[in-house]
Design a protein around this motif. Sequence first.
Motif, mmCIF file in Angstrom:
data_model
loop_
_atom_site.group_PDB
_atom_site.id
_atom_site.type_symbol
_atom_site.label_atom_id
_atom_site.label_comp_id
_atom_site.label_asym_id
_atom_site.label_seq_id
_atom_site.Cartn_x
_atom_site.Cartn_y
_atom_site.Cartn_z
ATOM 1 N N CYS A 153 0.964 -1.047 0.036
ATOM 2 C CA CYS A 153 0.277 0.173 0.030
ATOM 3 C C CYS A 153 1.043 0.838 -0.264
ATOM 4 O O CYS A 153 2.350 1.173 0.045
ATOM 5 N N TYR A 208 0.680 5.311 1.292
ATOM 6 C CA TYR A 208 -0.437 6.338 2.206
ATOM 7 C C TYR A 208 -0.008 7.988 2.475
ATOM 8 O O TYR A 208 1.083 8.116 2.343
ATOM 9 N N THR A 256 -4.644 8.276 4.955
ATOM 10 C CA THR A 256 -5.083 7.114 4.301
ATOM 11 C C THR A 256 -4.466 6.582 3.456
ATOM 12 O O THR A 256 -3.615 6.547 3.098
ATOM 13 N N TYR A 257 -5.153 5.027 3.213
ATOM 14 C CA TYR A 257 -3.959 3.519 2.850
ATOM 15 C C TYR A 257 -4.621 3.254 2.029
ATOM 16 O O TYR A 257 -5.670 3.122 1.035
ATOM 17 N N SER A 258 -4.019 3.397 0.707
ATOM 18 C CA SER A 258 -4.407 2.677 -0.690
ATOM 19 C C SER A 258 -3.361 1.389 -1.444
ATOM 20 O O SER A 258 -2.035 1.516 -1.563
ATOM 21 N N ALA A 316 -8.657 -4.516 -3.015
ATOM 22 C CA ALA A 316 -7.441 -4.736 -2.616
ATOM 23 C C ALA A 316 -6.445 -5.813 -2.691
ATOM 24 O O ALA A 316 -6.940 -7.048 -2.178
ATOM 25 N N VAL A 356 -8.824 1.303 -0.733
ATOM 26 C CA VAL A 356 -8.581 2.561 -0.291
ATOM 27 C C VAL A 356 -9.439 2.678 1.304
ATOM 28 O O VAL A 356 -10.346 1.876 1.298
ATOM 29 N N GLU A 357 -9.030 2.632 2.182
ATOM 30 C CA GLU A 357 -9.708 2.930 3.562
ATOM 31 C C GLU A 357 -8.512 3.368 4.311
ATOM 32 O O GLU A 357 -8.344 4.520 3.545
ATOM 33 N N TRP A 358 -9.209 4.104 5.824
ATOM 34 C CA TRP A 358 -8.588 5.113 6.848
ATOM 35 C C TRP A 358 -8.592 4.623 8.099
ATOM 36 O O TRP A 358 -9.048 3.653 8.334
#
Length: 255
Positions: free
Chosen positions: A124, A126, A134-136, A145, A164-166
């Motif tokens: 990822c 960030y 924010t993680y991508s 993912a 995409v997560e937070w």
Amino acid sequence: MGGSAGTAGSDGVAGTGGVAGSGGVAGSGGNAETGGTAGSGGAAGTGGDPGTSGSAGQSGAAGSTGAIDVLKGYWVWEQRVMGTEVQPPAPLDAGQMKIAFGTGNNRCHYIWNETTGSDFHTECTYTASGDLVTYSAPADSDGTAAGYSCAHPDWTSWNDRPAVEWGRYKFVGDRLWLGVNAYWGGANGDNGSCKRFPFWESEAQATTEEAWIVFKPVSRDEWYTTYAISTTCQGDAQLCAQWPGCGPGDKGYVD
């Protein structure tokens, strides 16, 4: 007229030199909002108004540079905290859940190891703004993912989590707390749901939910050896070769 653009500080946060010099105005890239926080050389030429670039407050704790290096290091989980509940009561010295953040880059590498030895990786990147990360991750064709496994190099679509997560972060002493949406059973956290990309699906959840993993800092060598139940290729060598960290001495994604 304006001087040359300042360079971003090494930790993405304006340092003591992030304030424009006397009479200086930041050049086209020196402004904290568009070009990262002003570094020690970020002051512009003479004759300007220092007020326009004198403060890096526009970028705050994590501006457009994403607060590079704020989370840097290699981390191994000890406990989970769900509201007021802490499990296990005594910190666990185990490597089932690990995350690494690069130095000088915005890469992150999350690994979940089953107690059987199977490993599940998510690469990822960030960015951080205030206490929110924010993680991508790279996305599979279905938008979830992407992930990989050194033990099962032909498995690439087991991750059914958003790309995409937070999640929030905080430091308590030298421990890194990361906000997660990963619920599992067993004192060792050995439920398979944790192998998935473990953060929140929305910013609203990330900023209100009180679910944390407590990580302790370890060295890179410890991260890949002592706490790696398995990151050795157990399948087709050609398949493994495409994944970072799957071969002896191979560097991981953040290195």
